[in-house]
Motif scaffolding. Sequence first.
Motif, PDB file in Angstrom:
ATOM      1  N   ALA A 198      -3.723  -3.056  19.001  1.00 24.90           N
ATOM      2  CA  ALA A 198      -4.652  -3.399  17.914  1.00 24.90           C
ATOM      3  C   ALA A 198      -5.993  -2.693  18.079  1.00 24.90           C
ATOM      4  O   ALA A 198      -6.626  -2.313  17.089  1.00 24.90           O
ATOM      5  CB  ALA A 198      -4.853  -4.914  17.837  1.00 24.90           C
ATOM      6  N   GLU A 199      -6.424  -2.493  19.315  1.00 26.36           N
ATOM      7  CA  GLU A 199      -7.673  -1.771  19.554  1.00 26.36           C
ATOM      8  C   GLU A 199      -7.497  -0.261  19.324  1.00 26.36           C
ATOM      9  O   GLU A 199      -8.332   0.382  18.710  1.00 26.36           O
ATOM     10  CB  GLU A 199      -8.176  -2.022  20.976  1.00 26.36           C
ATOM     11  N   ILE A 200      -6.399   0.291  19.835  1.00 25.85           N
ATOM     12  CA  ILE A 200      -6.187   1.739  19.726  1.00 25.85           C
ATOM     13  C   ILE A 200      -6.101   2.189  18.274  1.00 25.85           C
ATOM     14  O   ILE A 200      -6.592   3.256  17.919  1.00 25.85           O
ATOM     15  CB  ILE A 200      -4.910   2.189  20.481  1.00 25.85           C
ATOM     16  N   ILE A 201      -5.473   1.397  17.420  1.00 24.71           N
ATOM     17  CA  ILE A 201      -5.298   1.885  16.047  1.00 24.71           C
ATOM     18  C   ILE A 201      -6.584   1.851  15.229  1.00 24.71           C
ATOM     19  O   ILE A 201      -6.580   2.222  14.059  1.00 24.71           O
ATOM     20  CB  ILE A 201      -4.114   1.232  15.299  1.00 24.71           C
ATOM     21  N   LYS A 207      -1.371   5.799   7.382  1.00 19.18           N
ATOM     22  CA  LYS A 207      -1.314   6.197   5.971  1.00 19.18           C
ATOM     23  C   LYS A 207      -0.139   7.139   5.725  1.00 19.18           C
ATOM     24  O   LYS A 207       0.571   7.018   4.731  1.00 19.18           O
ATOM     25  CB  LYS A 207      -2.627   6.842   5.540  1.00 19.18           C
ATOM     26  N   LEU A 208       0.082   8.088   6.633  1.00 20.18           N
ATOM     27  CA  LEU A 208       1.222   9.003   6.503  1.00 20.18           C
ATOM     28  C   LEU A 208       2.551   8.245   6.543  1.00 20.18           C
ATOM     29  O   LEU A 208       3.485   8.565   5.794  1.00 20.18           O
ATOM     30  CB  LEU A 208       1.201  10.056   7.610  1.00 20.18           C
ATOM     31  N   GLU A 262       7.386  -0.014   6.694  1.00 17.33           N
ATOM     32  CA  GLU A 262       7.204   0.418   8.085  1.00 17.33           C
ATOM     33  C   GLU A 262       5.723   0.492   8.451  1.00 17.33           C
ATOM     34  O   GLU A 262       5.323   0.064   9.536  1.00 17.33           O
ATOM     35  CB  GLU A 262       7.882   1.769   8.334  1.00 17.33           C
ATOM     36  N   ALA A 263       4.895   1.010   7.558  1.00 16.60           N
ATOM     37  CA  ALA A 263       3.448   1.087   7.824  1.00 16.60           C
ATOM     38  C   ALA A 263       2.832  -0.305   7.906  1.00 16.60           C
ATOM     39  O   ALA A 263       1.970  -0.564   8.753  1.00 16.60           O
ATOM     40  CB  ALA A 263       2.753   1.911   6.743  1.00 16.60           C
ATOM     41  N   GLU A 264       3.281  -1.196   7.041  1.00 17.41           N
ATOM     42  CA  GLU A 264       2.747  -2.559   7.041  1.00 17.41           C
ATOM     43  C   GLU A 264       3.117  -3.287   8.331  1.00 17.41           C
ATOM     44  O   GLU A 264       2.336  -4.054   8.877  1.00 17.41           O
ATOM     45  CB  GLU A 264       3.261  -3.336   5.825  1.00 17.41           C
ATOM     46  N   ILE A 265       4.311  -3.013   8.832  1.00 27.72           N
ATOM     47  CA  ILE A 265       4.718  -3.625  10.097  1.00 27.72           C
ATOM     48  C   ILE A 265       3.913  -3.027  11.249  1.00 27.72           C
ATOM     49  O   ILE A 265       3.408  -3.752  12.104  1.00 27.72           O
ATOM     50  CB  ILE A 265       6.239  -3.450  10.312  1.00 27.72           C
ATOM     51  N   LYS A 272       5.780   5.108  18.849  1.00 24.81           N
ATOM     52  CA  LYS A 272       5.973   6.176  17.861  1.00 24.81           C
ATOM     53  C   LYS A 272       4.650   6.518  17.175  1.00 24.81           C
ATOM     54  O   LYS A 272       4.316   7.684  16.994  1.00 24.81           O
ATOM     55  CB  LYS A 272       7.015   5.707  16.839  1.00 24.81           C
ATOM     56  N   VAL A 273       3.884   5.495  16.815  1.00 27.26           N
ATOM     57  CA  VAL A 273       2.573   5.710  16.194  1.00 27.26           C
ATOM     58  C   VAL A 273       1.609   6.356  17.189  1.00 27.26           C
ATOM     59  O   VAL A 273       0.958   7.360  16.889  1.00 27.26           O
ATOM     60  CB  VAL A 273       1.988   4.376  15.664  1.00 27.26           C
TER      61      VAL A 273
END
Length: 198
Positions: A56-59, A69-70, A79-82, A185-186
């Motif tokens: 949560a901090e890194i993002i 966003k990509l 997938e982005a929302e998760i 992955k992110v």
Amino acid sequence: MADDNLISPNEAEIEFLNLAYNKFYDIYDDVFTDEFWDKDEFYRFSKVKMVFSIYAEIINYEPLRWTIKLIKDNRPPMEAEIASDLFKFIRNILAHFPFFDTWNSVWINSLLVNWYKKGLTIDKFLIKYEGHKEIKYRYWEEKRKLMTNITISFPKKYSGGAQVYLKDILTEKEGVKFALILMKKVLNTQVEEVTERN
């Protein structure tokens, strides 16, 4: 000529990102061992709480916000929302309601969530996703040569004081493994090389 789309992290970001990434990878490696799941529930819960907090901090790092966003624009629905909303939601529950000792014991309801003030992030998430259809995923564990199917379920009922259990949204073992795979992955979108530490 330099590419104007590339951003190099500043000194403070490098310091933070090195510590955060190293700890994330350490916990990731631990979670994907059989020994981790033989440890007591409190130990596992402590590590999982830590990894959700780190993520949560890194993002908050701007290039990772671009990555989310990509994903939203190019990957399967939700997938982005998760990778952002759900994982932040879980982190917020674990951080703001530190009363629980195990993943399977964590619960909240609208009274507890809004004890201080209505409409904050956990409340917004639950209102937005109340009754949302479940989402199915699968992941592959290379070391174990195992494909696992999981379901992410959103609360059917949140308003009116219904209890919402974290384990009913995301299971501890399979769900946490899936979460870490998606997190990695992110995060790996910003990694140029990985070297072993002593």
